[in-house]
Design a protein around this motif. Structure first.
Motif, PDB file in Angstrom:
ATOM      1  N   VAL A  59     -24.723 -25.340  -9.203  1.00  0.00           N
ATOM      2  CA  VAL A  59     -26.084 -25.796  -8.928  1.00  0.00           C
ATOM      3  C   VAL A  59     -26.601 -24.957  -7.770  1.00  0.00           C
ATOM      4  CG1 VAL A  59     -27.562 -27.741  -8.301  1.00  0.00           C
ATOM      5  CG2 VAL A  59     -25.487 -28.141  -9.644  1.00  0.00           C
ATOM      6  N   THR A  60     -27.676 -24.246  -8.013  1.00  0.00           N
ATOM      7  CA  THR A  60     -28.264 -23.382  -6.999  1.00  0.00           C
ATOM      8  C   THR A  60     -29.668 -23.862  -6.700  1.00  0.00           C
ATOM      9  OG1 THR A  60     -27.054 -21.540  -7.995  1.00  0.00           O
ATOM     10  CG2 THR A  60     -28.773 -20.969  -6.427  1.00  0.00           C
ATOM     11  N   THR A  61     -29.970 -23.998  -5.431  1.00  0.00           N
ATOM     12  CA  THR A  61     -31.340 -24.359  -5.053  1.00  0.00           C
ATOM     13  C   THR A  61     -31.922 -23.241  -4.207  1.00  0.00           C
ATOM     14  OG1 THR A  61     -30.570 -25.570  -3.104  1.00  0.00           O
ATOM     15  CG2 THR A  61     -30.942 -26.854  -5.083  1.00  0.00           C
TER      16      THR A  61
ATOM     17  N   GLU B 120     -30.023 -29.817  -0.455  1.00  0.00           N
ATOM     18  CA  GLU B 120     -28.694 -30.438  -0.586  1.00  0.00           C
ATOM     19  C   GLU B 120     -28.777 -31.757  -1.344  1.00  0.00           C
ATOM     20  OE1 GLU B 120     -27.329 -30.637   3.455  1.00  0.00           O
ATOM     21  OE2 GLU B 120     -26.649 -28.545   3.445  1.00  0.00           O
TER      22      GLU B 120
ATOM     23  N   GLN C  49     -29.017 -30.975  -5.037  1.00  0.00           N
ATOM     24  CA  GLN C  49     -27.714 -30.538  -5.550  1.00  0.00           C
ATOM     25  C   GLN C  49     -26.774 -31.724  -5.736  1.00  0.00           C
ATOM     26  OE1 GLN C  49     -26.550 -27.620  -2.567  1.00  0.00           O
ATOM     27  NE2 GLN C  49     -26.818 -25.981  -4.053  1.00  0.00           N
ATOM     28  N   ASN C  50     -26.699 -32.575  -4.732  1.00  0.00           N
ATOM     29  CA  ASN C  50     -25.785 -33.720  -4.784  1.00  0.00           C
ATOM     30  C   ASN C  50     -26.130 -34.681  -5.917  1.00  0.00           C
ATOM     31  OD1 ASN C  50     -24.351 -32.728  -2.593  1.00  0.00           O
ATOM     32  ND2 ASN C  50     -25.476 -33.958  -1.108  1.00  0.00           N
TER      33      ASN C  50
ATOM     34  N   ILE D 284     -34.453 -25.078  -8.847  1.00  0.00           N
ATOM     35  CA  ILE D 284     -33.083 -25.528  -9.071  1.00  0.00           C
ATOM     36  C   ILE D 284     -32.562 -24.900 -10.356  1.00  0.00           C
ATOM     37  CG2 ILE D 284     -31.571 -27.522  -9.404  1.00  0.00           C
ATOM     38  CD1 ILE D 284     -33.878 -29.241  -8.215  1.00  0.00           C
TER      39      ILE D 284
ATOM     40  N   VAL E 205     -29.187 -24.921 -12.836  1.00  0.00           N
ATOM     41  CA  VAL E 205     -27.946 -25.634 -13.141  1.00  0.00           C
ATOM     42  C   VAL E 205     -27.226 -24.886 -14.252  1.00  0.00           C
ATOM     43  CG1 VAL E 205     -26.906 -27.797 -13.880  1.00  0.00           C
ATOM     44  CG2 VAL E 205     -29.036 -27.838 -12.558  1.00  0.00           C
TER      45      VAL E 205
END
Length: 104
Positions: free
Chosen positions: A48-50, A24, A27-28, A62, A64
């Motif tokens: 955005v996927t982690t 998180e 992503q932030n 990650i 993007v």
């Protein structure tokens, strides 16, 4: 424009909550960086996927995806690279904090 970055984390003893928080955080940081450079109206789509894989070490992957309208003059690839770098720095800093907490 899609960019993928993998961060190798050498701390396999993280709790599930800490692992989720690390994802998180990344992503932030990425979203915050993109919107520090672009207005909301200049972003058509952002994703955005982690993913975190646990092997011998933890790997934070990650992805993007950033789409901007044609009239927006921005180097999307450079912007994503900068965002990934900032995410890496933030994750590394947080991991150092966690490692130091564990020493107490």
């Amino acid at each position: 424009m899609e960019q993928r970055g993998v961060i190798h984390i050498g701390l396999p003893e993280l709790s599930e909550e800490e692992i989720i928080a690390i994802g998180e955080l990344a992503q932030n940081v990425i979203i915050k960086h993109v919107f520090s450079e672009l207005n909301r109206s200049e972003v058509k789509d952002i994703e955005v996927t982690t993913r975190i894989n646990r092997d011998d070490t933890l790997n934070l992957e990650i992805e993007v995806y950033l789409e901007v309208p044609v009239f927006v003059k921005v180097d999307v690839e450079k912007l994503i690279e900068e965002a990934l770098e900032k995410a890496y720095d933030a994750v590394e800093k947080r991991l150092r904090e966690i490692a130091n907490e564990g020493k107490d």
